[in-house]
Design an enzyme around this catalytic site. Structure first.
Site, PDB file in Angstrom:
ATOM      1  N   CYS A   1      46.033  52.793  44.397  1.00 41.17           N
ATOM      2  CA  CYS A   1      47.102  52.200  43.655  1.00 41.17           C
ATOM      3  C   CYS A   1      47.801  50.886  44.290  1.00 41.17           C
ATOM      4  CB  CYS A   1      48.416  52.979  43.450  1.00 41.17           C
ATOM      5  SG  CYS A   1      48.094  54.635  42.691  1.00 41.17           S
TER       6      CYS A   1
ATOM      7  N   HIS B   1      34.287  48.748  33.021  1.00 41.15           N
ATOM      8  CA  HIS B   1      33.817  50.258  32.296  1.00 41.15           C
ATOM      9  C   HIS B   1      34.465  50.118  30.940  1.00 41.15           C
ATOM     10  CE1 HIS B   1      37.699  51.703  33.528  1.00 41.15           C
ATOM     11  NE2 HIS B   1      37.246  51.796  34.820  1.00 41.15           N
TER      12      HIS B   1
ATOM     13  N   CYS C   1      49.176  54.168  48.844  1.00 43.96           N
ATOM     14  CA  CYS C   1      47.872  54.696  48.546  1.00 43.96           C
ATOM     15  C   CYS C   1      47.328  53.336  48.261  1.00 43.96           C
ATOM     16  CB  CYS C   1      48.024  55.293  47.086  1.00 43.96           C
ATOM     17  SG  CYS C   1      46.711  55.575  46.175  1.00 43.96           S
TER      18      CYS C   1
ATOM     19  N   HIS D   1      45.265  59.292  42.208  1.00 38.27           N
ATOM     20  CA  HIS D   1      43.674  59.231  43.011  1.00 38.27           C
ATOM     21  C   HIS D   1      43.312  60.466  43.692  1.00 38.27           C
ATOM     22  CE1 HIS D   1      44.485  54.782  42.208  1.00 38.27           C
ATOM     23  NE2 HIS D   1      43.386  54.738  42.303  1.00 38.27           N
TER      24      HIS D   1
ATOM     25  N   CYS E   1      47.945  61.295  46.897  1.00 39.44           N
ATOM     26  CA  CYS E   1      48.289  60.491  45.655  1.00 39.44           C
ATOM     27  C   CYS E   1      48.042  61.178  44.403  1.00 39.44           C
ATOM     28  CB  CYS E   1      47.538  59.111  45.729  1.00 39.44           C
ATOM     29  SG  CYS E   1      47.858  57.987  44.079  1.00 39.44           S
TER      30      CYS E   1
ATOM     31  N   LYS F   1      32.912  58.010  39.080  1.00 37.28           N
ATOM     32  CA  LYS F   1      31.652  57.678  39.400  1.00 37.28           C
ATOM     33  C   LYS F   1      30.859  59.076  39.893  1.00 37.28           C
ATOM     34  CE  LYS F   1      32.283  53.088  41.297  1.00 37.28           C
ATOM     35  NZ  LYS F   1      32.700  52.470  42.247  1.00 37.28           N
TER      36      LYS F   1
ATOM     37  N   LYS G   1      37.299  63.200  32.567  1.00 37.85           N
ATOM     38  CA  LYS G   1      37.759  62.203  33.300  1.00 37.85           C
ATOM     39  C   LYS G   1      36.740  61.262  33.704  1.00 37.85           C
ATOM     40  CE  LYS G   1      41.391  60.982  36.473  1.00 37.85           C
ATOM     41  NZ  LYS G   1      40.910  60.078  37.626  1.00 37.85           N
TER      42      LYS G   1
ATOM     43  N   HIS H   1      38.594  49.448  30.832  1.00 35.79           N
ATOM     44  CA  HIS H   1      38.902  47.856  30.903  1.00 35.79           C
ATOM     45  C   HIS H   1      38.645  47.416  29.466  1.00 35.79           C
ATOM     46  CE1 HIS H   1      37.350  48.361  35.332  1.00 35.79           C
ATOM     47  NE2 HIS H   1      38.594  48.444  35.369  1.00 35.79           N
TER      48      HIS H   1
HETATM   49  N1  MSP Z   1      44.742  45.018  39.213  1.00 29.46           N
HETATM   50  C1  MSP Z   1      45.592  46.131  38.543  1.00 29.46           C
HETATM   51  C2  MSP Z   1      46.324  45.502  37.448  1.00 29.46           C
HETATM   52  C3  MSP Z   1      46.968  43.955  37.714  1.00 29.46           C
HETATM   53  S1  MSP Z   1      47.957  43.555  36.334  1.00 29.46           S
HETATM   54  C4  MSP Z   1      49.059  42.401  36.941  1.00 29.46           C
HETATM   55  C5  MSP Z   1      44.962  47.171  37.992  1.00 29.46           C
HETATM   56  N2  MSP Z   1      43.469  46.968  37.881  1.00 29.46           N
HETATM   57  S2  MSP Z   1      42.452  48.171  37.334  1.00 29.46           S
HETATM   58  O1  MSP Z   1      41.216  47.750  37.291  1.00 29.46           O
HETATM   59  O2  MSP Z   1      42.450  49.424  38.263  1.00 29.46           O
HETATM   60  O3  MSP Z   1      42.965  48.528  36.074  1.00 29.46           O
HETATM   61  C6  MSP Z   1      43.190  47.894  34.975  1.00 29.46           C
HETATM   62  C7  MSP Z   1      43.473  48.658  33.719  1.00 29.46           C
HETATM   63  O4  MSP Z   1      42.373  49.408  33.253  1.00 29.46           O
HETATM   64  C8  MSP Z   1      44.818  49.270  33.509  1.00 29.46           C
HETATM   65  O5  MSP Z   1      45.440  48.894  32.773  1.00 29.46           O
HETATM   66  C9  MSP Z   1      44.148  50.716  33.480  1.00 29.46           C
HETATM   67  O6  MSP Z   1      44.927  51.554  32.845  1.00 29.46           O
HETATM   68  C10 MSP Z   1      42.909  50.470  32.696  1.00 29.46           C
HETATM   69  N3  MSP Z   1      41.996  51.661  32.968  1.00 29.46           N
HETATM   70  C11 MSP Z   1      41.290  52.137  34.049  1.00 29.46           C
HETATM   71  N4  MSP Z   1      40.649  53.267  33.518  1.00 29.46           N
HETATM   72  C12 MSP Z   1      40.874  53.599  32.265  1.00 29.46           C
HETATM   73  C13 MSP Z   1      40.551  54.676  31.359  1.00 29.46           C
HETATM   74  N5  MSP Z   1      39.815  55.472  31.583  1.00 29.46           N
HETATM   75  N6  MSP Z   1      41.129  54.373  30.124  1.00 29.46           N
HETATM   76  C14 MSP Z   1      41.791  53.379  29.628  1.00 29.46           C
HETATM   77  N7  MSP Z   1      42.407  52.445  30.455  1.00 29.46           N
HETATM   78  C15 MSP Z   1      41.859  52.616  31.862  1.00 29.46           C
HETATM   79  O7  MSP Z   1      45.256  48.288  37.948  1.00 29.46           O
END
Ligand code: MSP
Length: 556
Positions: free
Chosen positions: A143, A32, A140, A161, A158, A318, A315, A35
């Site tokens: 997390c 998304h 959690c 979440h 949590c 889904k 925020k 990421h």
């Molecule tokens: N797998 C772990 C990271 C391990 S790194 C050794 C993880 N994955 S995640 O897919 O949940 O999140 C990855 C990144 O996406 C995180 O840095 C998180 O902050 C970022 N984001 C997820 N949703 C976001 C937004 N809505 N806005 C900006 N970044 C966000 O955590």
């Protein structure tokens, strides 16, 4: 005449390896814009460093183990490995669509990664930092992290979440994190830029100052993880496994063997920057350096924590139906425009909003009316009609006040943009670059080249056109990290080859007059065609966005 630069020496002087990483993404969700935001930022950093001639390695990848993934695979009726294999495709293709040119793509289920995790474990164990004990606490799954009672919301939820945590009671290996409280505080003291932004660093320091508890680093209640080498009943805690990706992708930790990438981009790298979201800062700024200090491995230079994006003020989730995959946005606007918007709209490090309305406004206001207009007025119109489409000669002896003013502006802007890009202040780099775009448009307004053409003032006309064309050349480099394709299209209009970053060669603009006389410019279609109201409406409809104006809060 100055002697030609000795490129071999220059190469050595500039060979300052730079390593930049994104978090590895959990594959339980489709990619998304949250990421995409991290990955684009890392790509911009890596493109900038390459332009400066530094050997650069850009890593991204996937976090494929853990209870969360095991449960998702079950929901899909798939074996976990089949599930993660399937999920790798949309991530890879999203980064391709967004022109994120990573050098490495690590998947934690690879055999090499497993071996690295076990090696790092062994190095920490040899230090006497791992022991077996009984454990009971809250966990959690969202997390993939243990929680203290103090952290939980009412009803044992949590705080991130908003879902109930689970009680976990099992025998587990522990890492002596408590032993690293003082070494970490000393490390922070010696590295005042270790965490950015500063306010986040203060939070990390306060957390460590309270004293650290030993950390449970293995699980026995599920199987989907890297097995502990000498006790395969246990799998390695998913965060220890995941953090190791940053070195396993390079062939590290390689205590004995030879791993050239690891040597260049970890052990002897000038800079190692981990870009992460603020929610996962603690893992990167506390656990990761503690593991590395224990194993006797070099600690990264900087952890850069960016903020969170909301979507049209809400925020992303889904259940709200506003979970934004980047694909349709790339289809509607193109990768470069989306990349520009990400880097321009929100101050890196702050929370901000992704608003379709703001994206359209910035597109029309800054890209179409600002930069696009500057290109058209000069390249497609004046130069084509009055100078046979060719770049005129620069006459340094005939510079007028207005020309000098724009040249000075270009120099100041390039210098400031570079400083901001070094510091990952992308929005500031773009602010200063847009000041140059505005100054160049103003210069065209005041010098009125169309009048010069009518009045037959050929020499002055040539000078004015040269000044704008050379400014555009500078912009084609300064904006390259953010909009690589548009910049190469602009260069093609200026009759220049695409930018080809080369180790040892600094391509950042600094000397005025690089554009040679006589080069034939080309007019192709508009680089940033303006959207009229009906086009805007149809884009928003196609993207399923309400017709009402979006609130769109801006963080600067
Ligand atoms: N797998 C772990 C990271 C391990 S790194 C050794 C993880 N994955 S995640 O897919 O949940 O999140 C990855 C990144 O996406 C995180 O840095 C998180 O902050 C970022 N984001 C997820 N949703 C976001 C937004 N809505 N806005 C900006 N970044 C966000 O955590």
């Amino acid at each position: 005449m100055a002697p030609p630069p000795n490129l071999a020496n220059l190469g050595r002087r500039m060979a300052r390896p730079y390593y930049v990483t994104t978090p590895i993404y959990y594959v339980n969700d489709q990619p998304h814009i949250g990421h995409a935001y991290s990955t684009v930022a890392a790509d911009v950093v890596s493109r900038y460093q390459r332009l400066r001639g530094h050997p650069t390695y850009f890593l991204t990848g996937l976090d494929e183990y853990g209870l969360k993934i095991e449960r998702r695979a079950k929901e899909e009726n798939l074996a976990p490995q089949d599930f993660v294999d399937r999920m790798a495709t949309p991530f890879r293709s999203t980064w391709e669509e967004l022109d994120c040119a990573h050098d490495g793509f690590i998947r934690t289920t690879s055999a090499e990664h497993r071996e690295s995790v076990q090696t790092l474990w062994k190095m920490m164990e040899d230090k006497g930092d791992i022991y077996l004990d009984d454990y009971e606490d809250w966990y959690c799954v969202g997390c993939e992290s243990f929680k203290t009672e103090k952290e939980l919301l009412e009803g044992n939820l949590c705080p991130i979440h908003q879902k109930p945590v689970e009680r976990i009671k099992e025998r587990s290996y522990f890492f002596r994190l408590s032993k690293y409280t003082q070494p970490l505080l000393d490390f922070f003291e010696a590295h005042p830029d270790f965490v950015q932004p500063d306010a986040r660093f203060n939070e990390v320091k306060s957390f460590v100052k309270e004293g650290l508890r030993d950390l449970s680093i293995s699980r026995t209640s599920f199987r989907w993880g890297v097995p502990v080498a000498n006790d395969p009943e246990h799998v390695v805690y998913v965060w220890l496994d995941a953090l190791t990706n940053y070195i396993s992708a390079l062939g590290g930790p390689a205590p004995k063997g030879i791993a050239p990438l690891y040597d260049e981009f970890w052990t002897s790298a000038e800079t190692i920057t981990h870009i992460v979201g603020k929610d996962i800062l603690r893992f990167h700024a506390v656990y990761w350096p503690a593991f590395l200090l224990s194993a006797g491995v070099r600690v990264p230079s900087q952890i850069w924590a960016h903020g969170w994006l909301t979507v049209n003020g809400e925020k992303m989730s889904k259940s709200l139906g506003n979970f934004l995959p980047p694909g349709p946005l790339v289809e509607a606007f193109g990768a470069d425009v989306l990349r520009y918007y990400f880097m321009r709209e929100v101050g890196f490090g702050q929370d901000g909003d992704f608003s379709h309305r703001n994206l359209l406004n910035r597109y029309n206001g800054e890209l179409a009316n600002g930069l696009g207009n500057l290109i058209n007025r000069i390249v497609a119109s004046i130069v084509k009609k009055n100078l046979g489409g060719r770049v005129p000669r620069l006459r340094l002896d005939a510079l007028e006040e207005a020309d000098r003013h724009l040249i000075d502006k270009a120099k100041a802007s390039a210098c400031d943009a570079a400083r901001h890009l070094e510091a990952l202040a992308f929005h500031r780099a773009l602010d200063t670059t847009w000041e140059l775009v505005s100054a160049a448009n103003k210069y065209v307004d005041t010098t009125e080249p169309w009048k010069l053409a009518k009045q037959g003032e050929q020499q002055r006309l040539e000078q004015v056109c040269y000044t704008v064309l050379e400014t555009l050349r500078w912009l084609s480099i300064m904006l390259f990290p953010v909009m690589p394709n548009k910049c190469n299209e602009l260069r093609s209009q200026l009759g220049l080859p695409p930018l080809l970053p080369t180790v040892g060669v600094d391509l950042w603009p600094s000397a005025w007059g690089g554009l040679g006389p006589g080069i034939e410019t080309r007019t192709a279609g508009l680089l940033f065609p303006r959207f009229d109201e009906s086009q805007e409406r149809s884009i928003l409809e196609r993207l399923g966005v309400d017709k009402e104006p979006q609130p769109g809060l801006r963080a600067k």
